[in-house]
Motif scaffolding. Structure first.
Motif, mmCIF file in Angstrom:
data_model
loop_
_atom_site.group_PDB
_atom_site.id
_atom_site.type_symbol
_atom_site.label_atom_id
_atom_site.label_comp_id
_atom_site.label_asym_id
_atom_site.label_seq_id
_atom_site.Cartn_x
_atom_site.Cartn_y
_atom_site.Cartn_z
ATOM 1 N N SER A 37 0.814 -1.252 0.085
ATOM 2 C CA SER A 37 -0.096 -0.040 -0.029
ATOM 3 C C SER A 37 0.889 1.444 -0.032
ATOM 4 O O SER A 37 0.513 2.316 -0.520
ATOM 5 N N GLU A 38 2.117 1.318 0.868
ATOM 6 C CA GLU A 38 2.799 2.219 0.546
ATOM 7 C C GLU A 38 3.645 2.482 -0.605
ATOM 8 O O GLU A 38 3.760 3.548 -1.100
ATOM 9 N N LEU A 39 3.980 1.319 -1.042
ATOM 10 C CA LEU A 39 4.913 1.646 -2.316
ATOM 11 C C LEU A 39 3.873 1.745 -3.802
ATOM 12 O O LEU A 39 4.514 2.235 -4.752
ATOM 13 N N ALA A 40 2.753 1.371 -3.566
ATOM 14 C CA ALA A 40 1.977 1.243 -4.739
ATOM 15 C C ALA A 40 1.895 2.452 -6.017
ATOM 16 O O ALA A 40 2.042 2.318 -6.986
ATOM 17 N N PRO A 41 1.778 3.567 -5.223
ATOM 18 C CA PRO A 41 1.613 4.767 -6.304
ATOM 19 C C PRO A 41 3.070 4.982 -6.829
ATOM 20 O O PRO A 41 3.038 5.209 -7.927
ATOM 21 N N PHE A 42 4.147 4.854 -6.089
ATOM 22 C CA PHE A 42 5.376 5.129 -6.528
ATOM 23 C C PHE A 42 5.769 3.906 -7.542
ATOM 24 O O PHE A 42 6.338 4.364 -8.729
ATOM 25 N N ILE A 43 5.703 2.817 -7.440
ATOM 26 C CA ILE A 43 5.640 1.789 -8.308
ATOM 27 C C ILE A 43 4.770 1.912 -9.519
ATOM 28 O O ILE A 43 5.621 1.772 -10.746
ATOM 29 N N LYS A 44 3.612 2.312 -9.485
ATOM 30 C CA LYS A 44 2.812 2.474 -10.600
ATOM 31 C C LYS A 44 3.325 3.624 -11.548
ATOM 32 O O LYS A 44 3.257 3.460 -12.504
ATOM 33 N N SER A 45 3.564 4.858 -10.832
ATOM 34 C CA SER A 45 4.073 5.801 -11.444
ATOM 35 C C SER A 45 5.611 5.595 -12.117
ATOM 36 O O SER A 45 5.906 6.084 -13.286
ATOM 37 N N TYR A 47 7.199 2.569 -12.639
ATOM 38 C CA TYR A 47 7.413 1.097 -13.493
ATOM 39 C C TYR A 47 6.218 0.703 -14.087
ATOM 40 O O TYR A 47 6.072 0.055 -14.766
ATOM 41 N N ASN A 48 4.976 1.454 -14.003
ATOM 42 C CA ASN A 48 3.680 1.169 -14.588
ATOM 43 C C ASN A 48 3.533 -0.386 -14.022
ATOM 44 O O ASN A 48 2.971 -1.064 -15.004
ATOM 45 N N ILE A 49 3.656 -0.895 -13.020
ATOM 46 C CA ILE A 49 3.200 -1.973 -12.516
ATOM 47 C C ILE A 49 2.408 -2.096 -11.144
ATOM 48 O O ILE A 49 2.616 -0.936 -10.297
ATOM 49 N N CYS A 54 -0.003 -8.107 -10.210
ATOM 50 C CA CYS A 54 0.898 -7.943 -11.073
ATOM 51 C C CYS A 54 1.503 -9.649 -11.426
ATOM 52 O O CYS A 54 1.223 -10.515 -10.666
ATOM 53 N N THR A 55 2.222 -10.015 -12.375
ATOM 54 C CA THR A 55 2.701 -10.988 -12.932
ATOM 55 C C THR A 55 3.721 -11.417 -11.943
ATOM 56 O O THR A 55 4.430 -10.578 -11.218
ATOM 57 N N ALA A 56 4.110 -12.603 -12.022
ATOM 58 C CA ALA A 56 5.380 -13.176 -11.316
ATOM 59 C C ALA A 56 6.573 -12.602 -11.548
ATOM 60 O O ALA A 56 7.453 -12.084 -10.802
ATOM 61 N N GLU A 57 6.714 -12.348 -13.190
ATOM 62 C CA GLU A 57 8.057 -11.572 -13.658
ATOM 63 C C GLU A 57 7.994 -10.092 -12.989
ATOM 64 O O GLU A 57 8.912 -9.646 -12.781
ATOM 65 N N GLU A 58 6.844 -9.389 -13.078
ATOM 66 C CA GLU A 58 6.758 -8.166 -12.593
ATOM 67 C C GLU A 58 7.073 -8.033 -11.261
ATOM 68 O O GLU A 58 7.888 -7.198 -10.925
#
Length: 180
Positions: A37-45, A47-49, A54-58
């Motif tokens: 939850s803390e990292l979601a906005p950062f990672i989405k913006s 890495y677009n993940i 997400c997939t296992a690869e992502e």
């Protein structure tokens, strides 16, 4: 309260899913969900993940980032993630049974063990996979506190095929413990 520990891919969430099918009072919590939850906005913006879908690869691409973030928060306060999850558990209907599916550190167990009647289950998949280096230190400390060690074969998360093992956990241990 039930705490589930075990190495990565041991089947901790699979065990929860199977227990939930037996008793709908079980309610899932995970330290990793708070971290995501803390990292979601950062990672989405960046890495677009979508960290929650997400997939296992992502997930493998961002895994080290998640580990480092967790370690940074633990360095700030060794109980950081515990406190985040505890706040959510306090809001839970008392008729429901909290199950933390990713107890990995001794201080996490000790904290909840002081506040609740806890039942610690260590999950192991057979044949044993080589655990990640990052998990080799913490897990053995928890093993000595486990109420039950569940060893089951790799059935790729097929809950129905794992039911004999789940019945042992629930029937012989959890139901007696919960009814007390």
């Amino acid at each position: 309260m039930i705490l589930i520990s075990g190495y990565r891919f041991a089947g901790k969430d699979t065990l929860f899913t199977a227990l939930k099918k037996i008793d709908n009072r079980f309610t899932r919590f995970a330290f990793a969900d708070a971290l995501k939850s803390e990292l979601a906005p950062f990672i989405k913006s960046l890495y677009n993940i979508d960290i929650f879908n997400c997939t296992a690869e992502e997930k493998e691409k961002i895994r080290r980032l998640m580990i480092y973030h967790g370690e940074i928060r633990r360095a700030e306060d060794p109980l950081y993630w515990v406190k985040v999850v505890e706040k959510k558990i306090q809001e839970l209907d008392p008729k429901l049974i909290p199950v933390i599916t990713d107890c990995r550190y001794l201080n996490e167990f000790m904290y909840f063990n002081k506040l609740y009647d806890t039942f610690l289950i260590e999950v192991r998949k057979t044949p044993n996979l080589e655990p990640p280096q990052s998990e080799l230190v913490a897990q053995p400390q928890l093993t000595t506190h486990a109420n039950f060690i569940l060893e089951w074969p790799n059935m790729n998360g097929n809950v129905e095929l794992l039911s004999p093992w789940v019945d042992i956990v629930y029937g012989d241990y959890c139901s007696k413990f919960i009814e007390d």
